[in-house]
Write a protein that holds these residues in place. Structure first.
Motif, PDB file in Angstrom:
ATOM      1  N   THR A 147      31.163  65.837 -23.075  1.00 39.67           N
ATOM      2  CA  THR A 147      31.973  66.769 -23.936  1.00 39.67           C
ATOM      3  C   THR A 147      32.818  67.364 -22.990  1.00 39.67           C
ATOM      4  O   THR A 147      32.704  67.843 -21.882  1.00 39.67           O
ATOM      5  N   LEU A 148      34.292  67.459 -23.454  1.00 37.71           N
ATOM      6  CA  LEU A 148      35.371  67.992 -22.449  1.00 37.71           C
ATOM      7  C   LEU A 148      35.464  69.601 -22.725  1.00 37.71           C
ATOM      8  O   LEU A 148      35.291  70.023 -23.834  1.00 37.71           O
ATOM      9  N   ALA A 155      43.804  64.413 -23.744  1.00 39.17           N
ATOM     10  CA  ALA A 155      42.657  63.417 -23.858  1.00 39.17           C
ATOM     11  C   ALA A 155      42.801  62.479 -24.613  1.00 39.17           C
ATOM     12  O   ALA A 155      43.296  62.632 -25.847  1.00 39.17           O
ATOM     13  N   LYS A 156      42.643  61.105 -24.229  1.00 34.83           N
ATOM     14  CA  LYS A 156      42.884  59.959 -25.003  1.00 34.83           C
ATOM     15  C   LYS A 156      41.301  59.351 -25.193  1.00 34.83           C
ATOM     16  O   LYS A 156      40.914  59.118 -23.978  1.00 34.83           O
ATOM     17  N   SER A 157      40.889  59.186 -26.604  1.00 37.76           N
ATOM     18  CA  SER A 157      39.337  58.817 -26.656  1.00 37.76           C
ATOM     19  C   SER A 157      39.433  57.495 -26.547  1.00 37.76           C
ATOM     20  O   SER A 157      40.211  56.585 -27.081  1.00 37.76           O
ATOM     21  N   ILE A 158      38.351  57.032 -25.532  1.00 36.83           N
ATOM     22  CA  ILE A 158      38.143  55.525 -25.512  1.00 36.83           C
ATOM     23  C   ILE A 158      37.072  55.042 -26.552  1.00 36.83           C
ATOM     24  O   ILE A 158      37.168  53.978 -27.247  1.00 36.83           O
ATOM     25  N   ARG A 160      32.546  55.815 -27.992  1.00 39.50           N
ATOM     26  CA  ARG A 160      31.323  56.836 -27.652  1.00 39.50           C
ATOM     27  C   ARG A 160      30.326  55.741 -26.940  1.00 39.50           C
ATOM     28  O   ARG A 160      30.186  54.836 -27.244  1.00 39.50           O
ATOM     29  N   PRO A 264      30.734  61.004 -25.632  1.00 42.49           N
ATOM     30  CA  PRO A 264      32.115  60.565 -25.814  1.00 42.49           C
ATOM     31  C   PRO A 264      32.728  60.188 -24.636  1.00 42.49           C
ATOM     32  O   PRO A 264      32.134  60.653 -23.306  1.00 42.49           O
ATOM     33  N   ASN A 266      36.270  59.389 -22.499  1.00 45.18           N
ATOM     34  CA  ASN A 266      37.956  59.976 -22.549  1.00 45.18           C
ATOM     35  C   ASN A 266      38.525  59.603 -21.301  1.00 45.18           C
ATOM     36  O   ASN A 266      37.971  59.690 -20.404  1.00 45.18           O
ATOM     37  N   LEU A 268      41.890  61.285 -19.411  1.00 43.37           N
ATOM     38  CA  LEU A 268      42.713  62.416 -19.154  1.00 43.37           C
ATOM     39  C   LEU A 268      43.682  62.155 -18.369  1.00 43.37           C
ATOM     40  O   LEU A 268      43.587  61.636 -17.232  1.00 43.37           O
ATOM     41  N   ILE A 287      41.992  50.966 -21.306  1.00 43.56           N
ATOM     42  CA  ILE A 287      41.141  51.434 -22.386  1.00 43.56           C
ATOM     43  C   ILE A 287      40.514  50.281 -23.377  1.00 43.56           C
ATOM     44  O   ILE A 287      39.134  50.346 -23.572  1.00 43.56           O
ATOM     45  N   GLN A 291      36.260  49.714 -23.632  1.00 44.25           N
ATOM     46  CA  GLN A 291      35.863  49.746 -25.256  1.00 44.25           C
ATOM     47  C   GLN A 291      34.878  48.382 -25.058  1.00 44.25           C
ATOM     48  O   GLN A 291      33.946  48.469 -25.913  1.00 44.25           O
TER      49      GLN A 291
END
Length: 298
Positions: A147-148, A155-158, A160, A264, A266, A268, A287, A291
């Motif tokens: 958690t950020l 933040a770019k989500s990659i 979970r 998560p 992420n 950054l 990314i 994934q």
């Protein structure tokens, strides 16, 4: 000397906390560095540094303007790069930081593919699990698990990371297989503390944090996994980290109904209107790679 150069000297003195070291780093006479700071202080009518015979430290005004000066210099560098490379190949140095397991197991083995596509980009790859001050350390991007905290970073989500509880066959033979939370007090967790001095291991389940006995504390993932293989306790870890151990049987999944929530993953990077082209293509390459290898569904 123009004002931009003076700002660059101010940032370097703040970083080094020394006029002499800043002068050495910038290959300038110490008198030039001193004059630049005095000129800024005189022009803006503020005192930027507290000076003693032993150290140099920022004043409150200095601390207030330092981030803006750093951003100004970075924006200037990015503008130059954008102009200079508009009609050229992707090039330059990228400073990247990510967890050691992701770096060693996934990214480094695949980098030949990236360099084949972008041979003029150089990468400085650092491995750590702690959030880096990107602006202060001049890092372009970081990959982080968990958690950020609130920050000025983008933040770019990659994805979970699915978590798994596991232990070695020797450990389970000696202490027994836990079937529910009521069995945990008779077991050991390998401790992977968030802070120095934390004594007990923590078993996470939903919102619960159950403190367990720990005979060993470690501060990196390699040691954490090896401790579990050696029968020193149970661990909770992303599935991708131990999927080969689980397949070989050197670790065994336990308490599959009591998993820690997925974490998560992420990327950054600093909040900038203009993202360097080399960073843009690197993120576009990295990314999907993460994934594919980290965010696995079983």
């Amino acid at each position: 000397m123009d004002r931009l150069q003076q700002f660059a000297i101010f940032v370097e003195v703040a970083k080094r906390e020394s006029f002499s070291e800043a002068a050495l780093r910038l290959d300038l006479p110490r008198s030039t560095v001193t004059s630049a700071i005095q000129s800024l202080e005189t022009y803006y009518k503020v005192r930027l540094f507290q000076r003693t015979t032993r150290r140099v430290s920022l004043t409150q005004d200095g601390k207030r303007v330092l981030p803006d000066c750093q951003n100004l210099l970075m924006d200037y560098q990015l503008l130059e790069q954008m102009i200079q490379t508009h009609n050229q190949d992707y090039q330059g140095i990228l400073k990247v930081d990510m967890p050691s397991r992701i770096s060693h197991q996934i990214v480094v083995p695949a980098l030949h593919d990236f360099f084949r596509q972008y041979p003029n980009i150089q990468i400085q790859l650092h491995s750590s699990d702690h959030l880096t001050n990107l602006v202060e350390q001049e890092v372009d991007c970081v990959v982080r698990v968990g958690t950020l905290e609130n920050s000025s970073l983008i933040a770019k989500s990659i994805g979970r990371l699915e978590m798994v509880n596991c232990a070695s066959p020797d450990y389970l033979q000696h202490f027994g297989i836990p079937h529910g939370l009521e069995d945990l007090p008779q077991h050991y967790m390998v401790n992977y503390p968030n802070g120095v001095g934390e004594q007990q291991g923590i078993f996470f389940y939903g919102q619960e944090r159950i403190k367990l006995n720990a005979r060993l504390s470690v501060n990196n993932t390699e040691a954490y996994i090896q401790a579990a293989r050696s029968g020193l306790g149970m661990i909770q870890i992303p599935y991708y980290d131990v999927r080969e151990d689980l397949a070989k049987g050197s670790l065994i999944e336990i308490l599959d109904s009591y998993k820690c929530s997925a974490l998560p993953l992420n990327m950054l990077y600093p909040n900038r209107q203009y993202i360097p082209r080399r960073l843009d293509v690197f993120m576009s390459w990295l990314i999907p790679l993460l994934q594919q290898h980290c965010c696995l569904a079983r």
